[in-house]
Motif scaffolding. Structure first.
Motif, PDB file in Angstrom:
ATOM      1  N   SER A  42      14.272  27.603  43.573  1.00 54.19           N
ATOM      2  CA  SER A  42      15.057  27.619  42.279  1.00 54.19           C
ATOM      3  C   SER A  42      14.123  27.029  41.246  1.00 54.19           C
ATOM      4  O   SER A  42      13.343  26.498  41.428  1.00 54.19           O
ATOM      5  N   ILE A  43      14.475  27.797  40.099  1.00 58.04           N
ATOM      6  CA  ILE A  43      13.626  27.517  38.753  1.00 58.04           C
ATOM      7  C   ILE A  43      14.638  27.383  37.793  1.00 58.04           C
ATOM      8  O   ILE A  43      15.527  27.804  37.540  1.00 58.04           O
ATOM      9  N   LEU A  44      13.753  26.543  36.893  1.00 55.61           N
ATOM     10  CA  LEU A  44      14.444  25.884  35.679  1.00 55.61           C
ATOM     11  C   LEU A  44      13.472  26.239  34.586  1.00 55.61           C
ATOM     12  O   LEU A  44      12.500  25.939  34.418  1.00 55.61           O
ATOM     13  N   ASP A  45      14.069  26.922  33.454  1.00 49.23           N
ATOM     14  CA  ASP A  45      13.093  27.131  32.328  1.00 49.23           C
ATOM     15  C   ASP A  45      13.646  26.269  31.236  1.00 49.23           C
ATOM     16  O   ASP A  45      14.579  26.480  30.674  1.00 49.23           O
ATOM     17  N   LEU A  46      12.735  25.404  30.745  1.00 47.51           N
ATOM     18  CA  LEU A  46      13.224  24.415  29.910  1.00 47.51           C
ATOM     19  C   LEU A  46      12.966  24.825  28.533  1.00 47.51           C
ATOM     20  O   LEU A  46      11.821  24.780  28.161  1.00 47.51           O
ATOM     21  N   GLY A  47      13.952  25.181  27.612  1.00 47.83           N
ATOM     22  CA  GLY A  47      13.785  25.545  26.379  1.00 47.83           C
ATOM     23  C   GLY A  47      13.292  27.159  26.484  1.00 47.83           C
ATOM     24  O   GLY A  47      12.070  27.744  25.979  1.00 47.83           O
ATOM     25  N   CYS A  48      14.274  28.100  27.091  1.00 46.73           N
ATOM     26  CA  CYS A  48      14.047  29.224  27.662  1.00 46.73           C
ATOM     27  C   CYS A  48      13.769  30.553  26.432  1.00 46.73           C
ATOM     28  O   CYS A  48      13.148  31.510  26.519  1.00 46.73           O
ATOM     29  N   SER A 108      18.838  19.687  40.702  1.00 45.69           N
ATOM     30  CA  SER A 108      17.449  19.796  40.806  1.00 45.69           C
ATOM     31  C   SER A 108      16.767  20.717  41.026  1.00 45.69           C
ATOM     32  O   SER A 108      17.450  21.771  41.766  1.00 45.69           O
ATOM     33  N   PHE A 109      15.443  21.394  40.950  1.00 44.04           N
ATOM     34  CA  PHE A 109      14.889  22.608  40.953  1.00 44.04           C
ATOM     35  C   PHE A 109      13.489  22.660  41.763  1.00 44.04           C
ATOM     36  O   PHE A 109      12.808  21.336  41.624  1.00 44.04           O
ATOM     37  N   ASP A 110      13.063  23.488  42.431  1.00 48.47           N
ATOM     38  CA  ASP A 110      11.853  23.661  43.180  1.00 48.47           C
ATOM     39  C   ASP A 110      10.689  23.551  41.783  1.00 48.47           C
ATOM     40  O   ASP A 110       9.772  22.996  42.170  1.00 48.47           O
ATOM     41  N   HIS A 111      10.917  24.273  40.801  1.00 50.24           N
ATOM     42  CA  HIS A 111       9.927  24.223  39.855  1.00 50.24           C
ATOM     43  C   HIS A 111      10.718  24.251  38.438  1.00 50.24           C
ATOM     44  O   HIS A 111      11.897  24.888  38.218  1.00 50.24           O
ATOM     45  N   VAL A 112       9.996  23.640  37.638  1.00 46.27           N
ATOM     46  CA  VAL A 112      10.420  23.591  36.210  1.00 46.27           C
ATOM     47  C   VAL A 112       9.265  24.212  35.436  1.00 46.27           C
ATOM     48  O   VAL A 112       8.300  23.623  35.313  1.00 46.27           O
ATOM     49  N   ASP A 147       9.041  14.549  30.219  1.00 49.37           N
ATOM     50  CA  ASP A 147      10.003  13.706  31.223  1.00 49.37           C
ATOM     51  C   ASP A 147      11.412  14.313  31.610  1.00 49.37           C
ATOM     52  O   ASP A 147      11.645  14.128  32.722  1.00 49.37           O
ATOM     53  N   ALA A 148      11.734  15.244  30.645  1.00 51.81           N
ATOM     54  CA  ALA A 148      12.893  16.038  31.112  1.00 51.81           C
ATOM     55  C   ALA A 148      12.619  16.928  32.257  1.00 51.81           C
ATOM     56  O   ALA A 148      13.417  17.234  33.002  1.00 51.81           O
ATOM     57  N   ALA A 149      11.362  17.484  32.200  1.00 48.47           N
ATOM     58  CA  ALA A 149      11.115  18.301  33.302  1.00 48.47           C
ATOM     59  C   ALA A 149      10.854  17.610  34.832  1.00 48.47           C
ATOM     60  O   ALA A 149      11.378  18.072  35.756  1.00 48.47           O
ATOM     61  N   LEU A 150      10.195  16.332  34.607  1.00 46.75           N
ATOM     62  CA  LEU A 150      10.007  15.514  35.785  1.00 46.75           C
ATOM     63  C   LEU A 150      11.411  15.312  36.134  1.00 46.75           C
ATOM     64  O   LEU A 150      11.642  14.940  37.505  1.00 46.75           O
ATOM     65  N   ARG A 151      12.475  14.865  35.458  1.00 51.81           N
ATOM     66  CA  ARG A 151      13.674  14.450  35.956  1.00 51.81           C
ATOM     67  C   ARG A 151      14.335  15.506  36.574  1.00 51.81           C
ATOM     68  O   ARG A 151      15.388  15.463  37.320  1.00 51.81           O
ATOM     69  N   ARG A 152      14.091  16.754  36.317  1.00 59.97           N
ATOM     70  CA  ARG A 152      14.969  17.802  36.724  1.00 59.97           C
ATOM     71  C   ARG A 152      14.196  18.436  38.034  1.00 59.97           C
ATOM     72  O   ARG A 152      14.992  19.358  39.059  1.00 59.97           O
ATOM     73  N   VAL A 153      13.037  18.067  38.189  1.00 63.58           N
ATOM     74  CA  VAL A 153      12.320  18.787  39.477  1.00 63.58           C
ATOM     75  C   VAL A 153      12.542  18.056  40.676  1.00 63.58           C
ATOM     76  O   VAL A 153      12.535  16.734  40.760  1.00 63.58           O
ATOM     77  N   LYS A 154      12.575  18.574  41.660  1.00 63.48           N
ATOM     78  CA  LYS A 154      12.679  17.888  43.245  1.00 63.48           C
ATOM     79  C   LYS A 154      11.498  17.018  43.281  1.00 63.48           C
ATOM     80  O   LYS A 154      10.513  17.417  42.926  1.00 63.48           O
ATOM     81  N   PRO A 155      11.583  16.167  44.225  1.00 63.29           N
ATOM     82  CA  PRO A 155      10.444  15.359  44.854  1.00 63.29           C
ATOM     83  C   PRO A 155       9.737  16.518  45.646  1.00 63.29           C
ATOM     84  O   PRO A 155      10.128  17.216  46.392  1.00 63.29           O
TER      85      PRO A 155
END
Length: 249
Positions: A42-48, A108-112, A147-155
């Motif tokens: 799973s991937i999140l593009d923050l501000g795509c 939560s996502f594998d990559h942000v 901070d937003a990226a770290l909150r959304r990414v998985k451990p």
């Protein structure tokens, strides 16, 4: 918004972008190339924005679950249209990256990955075009993006950001105590010139030391000598062929 069609990855991608204002160039292409995603992740593009990074990543790796978040309604519309036009399936949410909807806050996502606005307007003037300013000038501190990226990414997951080299310290500071195994990949226009951009990648919860890679040189020759492209073979592979940019051997 009036849009024009731009081509990416050697013409493989057709992308609607605004005629005026901010238009994506090579930065999101290099960003997507640096994301070491595998099928099924799973991937999140923050501000795509218009979705260029998502499109480049989807064209390289099959079987991804991709979500884009963008607070500008016109850009959301372009991103959705671009995904449809290029035959890719992903969702684009119109949302604030820093105050996420319940749907996003619980995910939560594998990559942000993220390509935040480059310019700290405390140290510069705004662009004359409000759409260009929205894409280039910070309305929130860079630390909030990280901070937003770290909150959304998985451990154990990875965040990847592209930014100006002179903002490297600002990229690294929010990672302290929260992410490690940091890799910094400088992007230099030509050999023997200072890097103007960096890609920073970090693993959430890791404690490994920082690694500084040799610069990726984007153009051949010491200076621009003639009309036409002068991309290095390594840059061409990414920009024209959609190749990956491995940050670790």
């Amino acid at each position: 918004m009036i849009a024009q069609t731009d081509r990416f990855l050697g013409g493989r991608l057709s992308v609607f972008q605004p005629v005026s204002g901010y238009r994506a160039g090579a930065d999101p292409v290099f960003l997507a190339a640096a994301v070491s995603a595998r099928p099924g992740q799973s991937i999140l593009d923050l501000g795509c924005g218009a979705g260029v990074a998502m499109l480049c990543l989807l064209s390289r790796v099959e079987g991804l679950s991709v979500t884009g978040v963008e607070n500008d309604a016109a850009s959301v519309g372009l991103a959705r249209a671009n995904l449809d036009a290029n035959g890719f399936d992903a969702r684009v949410l119109e949302a604030d990256a820093f105050f996420p909807t319940p749907e996003l806050a619980s995910a939560s996502f594998d990559h942000v990955m993220t390509n935040p606005p480059f310019f700290d307007r405390r140290n510069g003037s705004e662009a004359w075009d409000p759409h260009r300013e929205a894409g280039r000038g910070e309305t929130a501190p860079l630390a909030l993006w990280l901070d937003a990226a770290l909150r959304r990414v998985k451990p154990g997951g990875y965040i990847t950001v592209v930014h100006r080299a002179d903002r490297l310290a600002d990229c690294l500071a929010p990672l302290q105590g929260r992410a490690g195994d940091v890799v910094v990949q400088p992007l230099a226009a030509r050999a023997a010139r200072p890097a103007r951009l960096v890609i920073v990648q970090a693993k959430k919860g890791a404690r490994g030391a920082l690694r500084l890679n040799a610069p990726l040189v984007l153009h051949d020759g010491a200076v621009h000598e003639a009309d036409g492209e002068s991309y290095s073979l390594a840059a061409q592979a990414i920009l024209r062929e959609g190749a990956a940019l491995p940050l670790k051997n």
